[in-house]
Design an enzyme around this catalytic site. Structure first.
Site, PDB file in Angstrom:
ATOM      1  N   LEU A 173      11.167   1.433   7.404  1.00  0.00           N
ATOM      2  CA  LEU A 173      10.654   1.819   6.095  1.00  0.00           C
ATOM      3  C   LEU A 173      11.306   3.154   5.730  1.00  0.00           C
ATOM      4  O   LEU A 173      11.399   4.051   6.576  1.00  0.00           O
ATOM      5  CB  LEU A 173       9.130   1.999   6.155  1.00  0.00           C
ATOM      6  CG  LEU A 173       8.499   2.415   4.831  1.00  0.00           C
ATOM      7  CD1 LEU A 173       8.384   1.224   3.887  1.00  0.00           C
ATOM      8  CD2 LEU A 173       7.131   3.039   5.049  1.00  0.00           C
ATOM      9  N   TYR A 205       0.830  -1.204   0.000  1.00  0.00           N
ATOM     10  CA  TYR A 205       0.000   0.000   0.000  1.00  0.00           C
ATOM     11  C   TYR A 205       0.863   1.252   0.000  1.00  0.00           C
ATOM     12  O   TYR A 205       2.087   1.184   0.210  1.00  0.00           O
ATOM     13  CB  TYR A 205      -0.952   0.002   1.202  1.00  0.00           C
ATOM     14  CG  TYR A 205      -0.303   0.320   2.533  1.00  0.00           C
ATOM     15  CD1 TYR A 205       0.544  -0.599   3.146  1.00  0.00           C
ATOM     16  CD2 TYR A 205      -0.522   1.540   3.182  1.00  0.00           C
ATOM     17  CE1 TYR A 205       1.146  -0.310   4.363  1.00  0.00           C
ATOM     18  CE2 TYR A 205       0.070   1.832   4.397  1.00  0.00           C
ATOM     19  CZ  TYR A 205       0.902   0.911   4.982  1.00  0.00           C
ATOM     20  OH  TYR A 205       1.498   1.199   6.179  1.00  0.00           O
ATOM     21  N   GLU A 236      11.706   2.565  14.455  1.00  0.00           N
ATOM     22  CA  GLU A 236      10.778   3.560  13.896  1.00  0.00           C
ATOM     23  C   GLU A 236       9.458   3.453  14.620  1.00  0.00           C
ATOM     24  O   GLU A 236       9.286   2.599  15.489  1.00  0.00           O
ATOM     25  CB  GLU A 236      10.586   3.335  12.399  1.00  0.00           C
ATOM     26  CG  GLU A 236       9.948   1.998  12.073  1.00  0.00           C
ATOM     27  CD  GLU A 236       9.777   1.742  10.576  1.00  0.00           C
ATOM     28  OE1 GLU A 236       9.651   2.706   9.802  1.00  0.00           O
ATOM     29  OE2 GLU A 236       9.767   0.559  10.199  1.00  0.00           O
ATOM     30  N   HIS A 264      -0.976 -21.100  -0.305  1.00  0.00           N
ATOM     31  CA  HIS A 264       0.050 -20.142   0.100  1.00  0.00           C
ATOM     32  C   HIS A 264       0.921 -19.683  -1.066  1.00  0.00           C
ATOM     33  O   HIS A 264       1.253 -18.509  -1.169  1.00  0.00           O
ATOM     34  CB  HIS A 264       0.938 -20.733   1.192  1.00  0.00           C
ATOM     35  CG  HIS A 264       0.246 -20.855   2.513  1.00  0.00           C
ATOM     36  ND1 HIS A 264      -0.841 -21.660   2.723  1.00  0.00           N
ATOM     37  CD2 HIS A 264       0.494 -20.255   3.697  1.00  0.00           C
ATOM     38  CE1 HIS A 264      -1.240 -21.557   3.978  1.00  0.00           C
ATOM     39  NE2 HIS A 264      -0.439 -20.704   4.600  1.00  0.00           N
ATOM     40  N   LYS A 288       6.577  -1.873   1.975  1.00  0.00           N
ATOM     41  CA  LYS A 288       5.381  -1.301   2.586  1.00  0.00           C
ATOM     42  C   LYS A 288       4.196  -2.242   2.402  1.00  0.00           C
ATOM     43  O   LYS A 288       3.320  -2.032   1.570  1.00  0.00           O
ATOM     44  CB  LYS A 288       5.095   0.078   1.986  1.00  0.00           C
ATOM     45  CG  LYS A 288       4.202   0.916   2.861  1.00  0.00           C
ATOM     46  CD  LYS A 288       4.276   2.369   2.492  1.00  0.00           C
ATOM     47  CE  LYS A 288       3.222   3.202   3.184  1.00  0.00           C
ATOM     48  NZ  LYS A 288       3.268   3.138   4.634  1.00  0.00           N
ATOM     49  N   ARG A 325       8.113   4.187  -4.696  1.00  0.00           N
ATOM     50  CA  ARG A 325       8.223   3.213  -3.597  1.00  0.00           C
ATOM     51  C   ARG A 325       7.238   2.055  -3.800  1.00  0.00           C
ATOM     52  O   ARG A 325       7.552   0.905  -3.496  1.00  0.00           O
ATOM     53  CB  ARG A 325       7.988   3.891  -2.246  1.00  0.00           C
ATOM     54  CG  ARG A 325       8.273   2.966  -1.068  1.00  0.00           C
ATOM     55  CD  ARG A 325       8.251   3.687   0.256  1.00  0.00           C
ATOM     56  NE  ARG A 325       6.943   4.255   0.546  1.00  0.00           N
ATOM     57  CZ  ARG A 325       6.679   5.020   1.593  1.00  0.00           C
ATOM     58  NH1 ARG A 325       7.631   5.320   2.455  1.00  0.00           N
ATOM     59  NH2 ARG A 325       5.469   5.501   1.790  1.00  0.00           N
TER      60      ARG A 325
HETATM   61  N1  PMP Z   1       7.387   3.781   8.965  1.00  0.00           N
HETATM   62  C1  PMP Z   1       6.264   3.059   8.907  1.00  0.00           C
HETATM   63  C2  PMP Z   1       6.234   1.698   9.540  1.00  0.00           C
HETATM   64  C3  PMP Z   1       5.114   3.592   8.285  1.00  0.00           C
HETATM   65  O1  PMP Z   1       3.984   2.873   8.211  1.00  0.00           O
HETATM   66  C4  PMP Z   1       5.174   4.906   7.744  1.00  0.00           C
HETATM   67  C5  PMP Z   1       3.956   5.526   7.153  1.00  0.00           C
HETATM   68  N2  PMP Z   1       3.609   5.009   5.921  1.00  0.00           N
HETATM   69  C6  PMP Z   1       6.382   5.603   7.813  1.00  0.00           C
HETATM   70  C7  PMP Z   1       7.471   5.013   8.434  1.00  0.00           C
HETATM   71  C8  PMP Z   1       6.512   6.973   7.224  1.00  0.00           C
HETATM   72  O2  PMP Z   1       6.541   6.906   5.821  1.00  0.00           O
HETATM   73  P1  PMP Z   1       6.043   8.117   4.924  1.00  0.00           P
HETATM   74  O3  PMP Z   1       6.819   9.324   5.337  1.00  0.00           O
HETATM   75  O4  PMP Z   1       6.355   7.686   3.544  1.00  0.00           O
HETATM   76  O5  PMP Z   1       4.581   8.268   5.177  1.00  0.00           O
END
Ligand code: PMP
Length: 286
Positions: free
Chosen positions: A207, A33, A182, A102, A149, A52
């Site tokens: 991410l 997503y 994060e 699967h 993602k 991405r």
């Molecule tokens: N880390 C994670 C686990 C996330 O889900 C997100 C939000 N999508 C982010 C970091 C931040 O990414 P972005 O700045 O692209 O929204």
């Protein structure tokens, strides 16, 4: 106003939008997503978000549901049909509908593609940013490929619920060495007492947030000293400032970690300035 969703080639009322029970997203979390900010009716950093998305799909050997040009049209149309001025656009691709097994479905199985858009109360967001928010820490129990993602977000769901139950806005994941990775849906940052802006390198354990990338550019343009390195929970608790970044929040100042006050307990100047400058540097789509 009634909301509209794009589902596999059709715009349908949001309340009746659905996918099949054997969609692999539903059964296996076999999907990816993106969330893109919408500002003044325009997509923010659309190019980077779509890049991405392409990468996430490639890493999981999943097909694009359509070419990028029509995908951009669908995104705009969904934003327009929902009359979103300030908000977010959400898009999701899964490996499609197939008998439950699967391993990958037969070649030619069409990926499922869904787009939604909704408004966000900007005034409320600004108030949160002016007040600052609290975070709590939780053990990072995710798989190693958090650079993709994927919609497989169960650890993130549990972490965010833990935060909510403790009256915090976000949960910061912490690895086995006590280092912050994060947030459950954001990247984590600190500003040290000598003014160094620190965030974990994107190579491992996080991410690579689009907002993070843009904020790194802004910080460099401002002449701030930036270091991409890990930081521990202890270092964060004694930092001058802390903040988090995500497309839906931009730069959100953090004023408490696990109940410990950060700095003087109010949003710091670095986070405030980065937030204020963000939309001057981010790419706003036409
Ligand atoms: N880390 C994670 C686990 C996330 O889900 C997100 C939000 N999508 C982010 C970091 C931040 O990414 P972005 O700045 O692209 O929204």
């Amino acid at each position: 106003m009634s909301r509209v969703a794009y589902v596999n080639g059709r715009y349908v009322p949001h309340s009746r939008a659905c996918v099949h029970i054997e969609d692999r997203g539903y059964q296996f979390s076999d999907g990816v997503y993106e969330v893109c900010e919408v500002r003044g009716g325009h997509l923010v950093d659309e190019r980077r978000h779509l890049e991405r998305l392409v990468r996430s799909l490639k890493e999981l050997r999943m097909d694009m549901p359509m070419a990028l040009a029509p995908m951009r049209v669908v995104l705009r149309e969904t934003v327009a049909r929902n009359r979103v001025s300030d908000g977010i656009a959400y898009l999701q691709v899964t490996r499609g509908v197939a008998r439950r097994d699967h391993a990958f479905p037969p070649p030619g199985t069409r990926p499922s593609f869904v787009v939604t858009a909704r408004s966000i109360d900007r005034a409320r967001q600004e108030t949160a940013a002016e007040d600052g928010v609290a975070v709590v820490t939780v053990p990072d129990n995710r798989w190693e490929r958090v650079d993709i993602k994927t919609v497989s977000l169960l650890p993130n769901v549990m972490a965010r619920q833990a935060a909510r139950e403790q009256g915090a806005r976000e949960a910061w994941f912490v690895d086995s060495k006590g280092m912050v990775t994060e947030g459950s849906s954001s990247n984590a940052w600190i500003v040290t007492n000598d003014g160094l802006v620190v965030t974990r390198p994107a190579e491992r354990g996080i991410l690579k947030g689009i907002t993070r990338t843009v904020v790194l550019e802004i910080a460099a343009a401002q002449g701030l000293r930036v270091e991409e390195r890990g930081f521990s929970v202890d270092e964060a608790k004694t930092a001058k400032e802390a903040f988090m970044t995500a497309a839906s929040q931009i730069v959100m100042p953090v004023i408490a970690i696990d109940g410990s006050r950060i700095g003087n307990g109010a949003p710091g100047p670095v986070a405030r300035e980065l937030r204020a400058r963000f939309h001057k540097i981010a790419e706003i789509a036409s």
